[in-house]
Design a protein around this motif. Structure first.
Motif: not given
Lengths: 313, 214, 535
Positions: B52, B136, B139, B142-143
């Motif tokens: 997602l 949500a 992270n 960002q990856l």
């Protein structure tokens, strides 16, 4: 059992320790035979066929692919047998823990912090009762460490960001080395400790004697209130949040349509990375506690939440 | 005796030298496949773990610039291929002109990429320098952007090298159309096409997730 | 003796530092590699002195951690990986295939300069304060916790990786395209097959290291969490990427040694290698299957049981071609005519020591035993048996064998044999006790240890002292031979290879006329004659 027929057989300290040792002996015997054969042949040929020796060297270029196929097949068969044997014992070592005695181990630079379910804590030591499988749940506070008990023939890396689950069981009382086996910085060699296996009554006495330790679940309950979890997850809250009673071990439908089982990892991730797995039918409003909570506190919360539903505090 | 020849002493003929050089370029391209392959492996591992988030992150990329760049790069590859053909037919000035066109397109690619990076900076999407993302999936997003910047930066470096190589060859071909330079142009074209193929993979993995279908 | 050869063709600095002659580049590499070998060896000596006692007395914990990291980084990337390929390979490959140079001589020189640049950068990191991550740079320690010159060191290794890639590329193209007329693949000496397989690994594996180091550096420099569990990164991803390169890398560090051993065993048994085709294809099999076993470094890391099963299985498979080679070398001795010159002593030592290393590899491939033995001295002993007992031994063997060709001088056979025997003895005393230590459970990378491990540590340190002295010996007698050794003929070993059909040392362009090949390699027989030199 059949192992007792082996001369000089000594069962190991752990249930599978003897099998690991038997495997080692098997490997040693096989290797020694091969090495011995090799050395004998090398010596034999070097002596017999030394330049200048008058010996029959006719037909030295006679090809024989039979030899090639022969020793290749023999090697393959031996290797396959060793693979199967090793894999078989491997499954014993890492089988899913059934033992209900859970001990939490937090590895950090450069010490092992051990916490028993009843709240007893130890540093660089772990007391266990003999002949009872103990479930260890391990987490790292910082870098990769590795939990190594040579006497039990057991090792498992402790990687940050996840829980590691192993079962240990000692069959005889005694003191055994605990080493960190994954290089973790300055005092890696100092990150050692002791496993102390005791007979059941001694172990019970030791537990009692560890001072009025608050059971982990109780501390977890206190944290649940202090950190504000009950503000949303408690009954009567104005915020709509999943109720946690009876949650542990049950399947949880997620917002993206998949389902996960609410195990230790799920609870831990929900606290640290709440937006990564949102329960179906709920808004993504839970704040993350990343950086605000230590592994010790996490373990207490997890223990507490596990008990919710089994017995409401 | 060996020093006066048109080709180095280890070769038996000019043709031998040229065929050897071409094999060298293919082996080099193999190494580059593994370089980008390692990167893509990391991308796929994290995409599998955060589907997602990767889809969401991808929707924050600039598909217009991405698509334009893809068209530009494909066209430049076409021009380079034509340049190789032109030189083979001895049309040296046509070849040089086509190479110049490819270089201009390559430079435009990099220019547009620069604009894109500047936009991403304004939108606070550069991990490590200035990354702010609500929601949500922060992270995972960002990856995604770590991989986005690392892979497009490395690809950009290859583009720069490629432009340098094409420019050098344009100059050489302008001076003479010897078989040696023909072979060199062929190898350079191989490199440029490879950089193009890498971009096609990157385009599909960066811009398209989350944008196809529902 | 007044002929012009590659050494005396010109004495200017420019002619050495801007040379494109593969033979001179081999010498440049040899000089630099020797320096790195002794730097890495000095670190090892300090480590073994410290480990003679259970407590810390020589260096601090931080100092020790920097020492073993330095030892690993230097020995792996600045000695073992380039050793045979860039010295013996560079020198001998063109000669052995009847070529005048490698395919890309200027890339060859670039390879040396990249090596020197990478080496300088890494040495700077080491001497400015060092790195303490281990040569494996595991995250998150290396990215988030280490207070050492990680970025600099990683840059140095990144640069030297390109040196490796260029060398591999050069060898592959050379072997494909520059073989002499008549030199078909099945007429190639097995040294060439081994270097070809090594080169395939060099070009395919090293780029993965490069990208892994880039990601590590990005995480450390920009603080982006690629492997950071706090934002969902996976430390195990680093391990997978790292070992995907580093396992094939160990085959880079043994295949050339096996290649040399073929040449030595055949020459000093006066016989062709038994089962030539099997040995040739075994090299390629090792290279190919070697890419499929990397997860055996991660059996206890928490990777899935299925992954562990697959990697264990493949690790047993990859042992088969190595076993085939050992059997074939032994069979070659049968009905041979065996001489025990120093190169042969090294070759025989290789067979024994490599077999011990390989068999202990089986212990580690075995899942259940690896749980106990991984990250202990058992692993340390295993890989030192292969790399030092295997590769370094083969390197010394090849060095002695081709010394007359490279330098035009003969070394002292008496000193050489004495050194070989002393090395063998010192090596076993150093590393065999480490198998015991590992089996007893002593972890690796330990600065201090429980006293019950001391006996074996003392034996090991004693052995290391002997080994260090033994490795110094060749410096002296080989160095001596350069100035005072007897002049060598073109073919002092009476061997049929093409490299022996030209003068010692060879002229600048190797052969006066292009050699033609009409028969297979290793045609050692009593009525041996050199290959006819028709134009």
């Amino acid at each position: 059992m059949w192992r007792e027929w082996i001369p000089f057989w000594q069962g190991g300290l752990s249930p599978y320790g003897g099998d690991v040792d038997l495997l080692f002996i098997g490997l040693l015997v096989a290797s020694s035979l091969v090495l011995g054969l090799l050395f004998v042949l090398l010596a034999l040929f070097c002596i017999r066929y030394r330049a200048g020796n008058q010996v029959d060297r006719a037909n030295h270029e006679a090809k024989s692919w039979h030899w090639e196929v022969g020793w290749t097949t023999a090697s393959l068969v031996c290797f396959l047998l060793l693979f199967l044997w090793g894999a078989n014992v491997f499954f014993e070592i890492y089988k899913t823990p059934q033992g209900e005695l859970t001990v939490f181990v937090v590895a950090k630079q450069w010490m092992w912090k051990v916490q028993h379910a009843g709240g007893q804590t130890e540093i660089n030591a772990l007391h266990i009762p003999v002949n009872r499988p103990m479930r260890l749940v391990m987490a790292s506070q910082d870098v990769i460490h590795s939990f190594f008990i040579p006497a039990l023939r057991l090792k498992h890396d402790v990687v940050p960001g996840r829980f590691q689950d192993v079962e240990i069981e000692a069959k005889r009382p005694g003191h055994y080395h605990l080493f960190c086996a994954e290089y973790c910085g300055t005092d890696h060699s100092g990150m050692t400790g002791e496993i102390i296996a005791m007979e059941a009554p001694d172990y019970a006495a030791w537990l009692r004697q560890q001072g009025p330790g608050t059971p982990l679940a109780q501390e977890g309950s206190a944290l649940f209130r202090e950190l504000g979890c009950s503000g949303c997850h408690g009954t009567g809250s104005k915020v709509r949040a999943p109720l946690l009673e009876g949650l542990y071990g049950k399947p949880v439908p997620l917002a993206d349509g998949s389902t996960v089982i609410a195990d230790d990892k799920y609870i831990r991730d929900s606290i640290l990375l709440p937006r990564s797995q949102i329960a179906a039918g709920y808004d993504a409003v839970m704040p993350s506690f990343e950086g605000k909570i230590s592994e010790d506190q996490l373990l207490r919360l997890v223990t507490y939440i596990k008990l919710l539903g089994e017995n409401h505090p | 005796m060996l020093k006066g020849r048109a080709f180095a002493p280890q070769f038996a003929s000019s043709r031998h030298r040229d065929e050897t050089a071409e094999l060298g370029m293919w082996v080099f391209i193999a190494t580059e496949v593994l370089l980008f392959g390692g990167l893509l492996l990391g991308y796929f591992v994290y995409r599998h773990a955060n589907p997602l988030a990767f889809a969401e992150a991808s929707r924050h990329t600039d598909i217009v610039i991405g698509a334009a760049n893809t068209a530009i790069l494909l066209t430049s590859s076409f021009l380079v291929a034509c340049a190789v053909d032109a030189l083979r037919a001895n049309a040296r000035s046509a070849s040089v002109a086509l190479l110049a066109g490819a270089i201009v397109l390559g430079a435009s690619f990099l220019g547009l990429k620069g604009i894109e990076y500047a936009d991403e900076y304004r939108e606070h999407l550069i991990p490590g320098i200035d990354f702010v993302f609500d929601g949500a999936l922060a992270n995972g997003v960002q990856l995604f952007f770590v991989f986005y910047f690392v892979s497009t930066a490395i690809h950009g470096v290859h583009m720069l090298i490629g432009i340098g190589v094409l420019a050098t060859l344009a100059l050489l071909v302008h001076k003479s159309g010897s078989t040696r330079r023909r072979a060199a142009l062929h190898s350079a074209a191989l490199y440029w096409h490879f950089v193009d193929v890498v971009w096609i993979f990157l385009f599909a993995l960066i811009y398209l997730p989350g944008r196809s279908g529902g | 003796m007044s002929e012009i050869d590659y050494l005396n063709a010109s004495y200017t600095l420019r002619s050495w530092f801007l040379t494109t002659d593969h033979k001179r580049i081999a010498i440049l590499f040899f000089a630099s590699l020797t320096v790195f070998f002794f730097i890495g060896g000095a670190a090892a000596t300090l480590i073994r002195i410290e480990l003679a006692t259970p407590q810390a007395d020589l260096v601090s914990a931080d100092g020790y951690n920097r020492l073993f990291t330095m030892h690993g980084v230097i020995m792996v990337w600045f000695f073992l990986i380039p050793s045979i390929p860039n010295t013996l390979g560079n020198f001998i490959v063109p000669l052995m295939i009847g070529a005048r140079d490698l395919a890309f001589p200027r890339l060859n020189l670039a390879s040396w300069y990249l090596f020197m640049l990478g080496g300088t950068v890494t040495l700077f990191a080491i001497f400015a304060g060092g790195i303490d991550t281990g040569w494996t740079f595991y995250t998150p320690f290396s990215t988030l916790y280490s207070n050492s010159y990680v970025l600099v060191a990683v840059s140095g290794v990144f640069i030297v990786g390109f040196s490796s890639i260029l060398t591999g590329l050069n060898f592959i193209v050379t072997i494909h395209r520059l073989r002499a007329p008549g030199l078909t693949w099945y007429r190639l000496p097995l040294f060439i097959w081994s270097l070809y397989a090594t080169s395939v690994i060099l070009v395919l594996a090293t780029p993965v290291l490069a990208i892994t180091l880039v990601l590590l550096a990005a995480e450390r420099f920009f603080g982006v969490g690629i492997f950071d569990p706090r934002i969902g990164g996976d430390p195990l991803l680093f391990q997978h990427l790292f070992w995907f390169y580093s396992h094939p890398a160990v085959y880079i560090m043994i295949l050339p040694g096996m290649g040399v051993v073929n040449e030595l065993i055949s020459c000093f048994s006066r016989k062709e290698i038994f089962g030539y085709k099997f040995v040739a294809w075994a090299s390629l099999a090792i290279a190919a299957v070697g890419f499929l076993v990397w997860g055996h470094h991660m059996f206890v890391s928490g990777q899935s049981l299925l992954a562990s099963l697959v990697f264990s299985f493949m690790s047993f498979i990859v042992a088969v071609p190595s076993a085939i080679k050992v059997f074939n070398w032994t069979a070659t001795l049968h009905k041979g005519s065996i001489r025990f010159d120093a190169p042969m002593l090294y070759a025989l030592a290789f067979i024994g020591l490599f077999t011990i290393g390989g068999l202990t590899g089986l212990f580690l491939a075995c899942l259940a035993y690896d749980v106990h033995a991984t990250d202990t001295y058992f692993v340390v002993a295993h890989f030192h048996y292969i790399m030092v007992g295997g590769m370094v031994t083969a390197y010394f063997g090849g060095l002695h064998y081709w010394w007359p060709k490279i330098t035009g001088r003969l070394y002292s056979e008496g000193w050489a044999r004495a050194a070989a025997i002393l090395i063998f003895f010192g090596f076993n005393l150093t590393f065999f006790p480490q198998f015991v230590l590992g089996a007893e459970g002593m972890p690796r990378r330990y600065h201090v240890y429980p006293p019950e491990f001391q006996v074996w540590n003392v034996l090991s340190s004693g052995g290391a002292t002997i080994l260090a002295a033994a490795y110094l010996l060749p410096l002296f007698y080989l160095g001596y031979s350069l100035f005072f050794g007897a002049r060598a003929s073109a073919n002092p070993w009476n061997a049929p290879g093409l490299e022996w059909q030209t003068a010692s040392p060879p002229p600048e362009f190797n052969f006066a006329t292009q050699p033609m090949v009409t028969r297979g390699p290793y045609q050692y027989s009593t009525d041996f004659e050199p290959e006819p030199q028709n134009a």
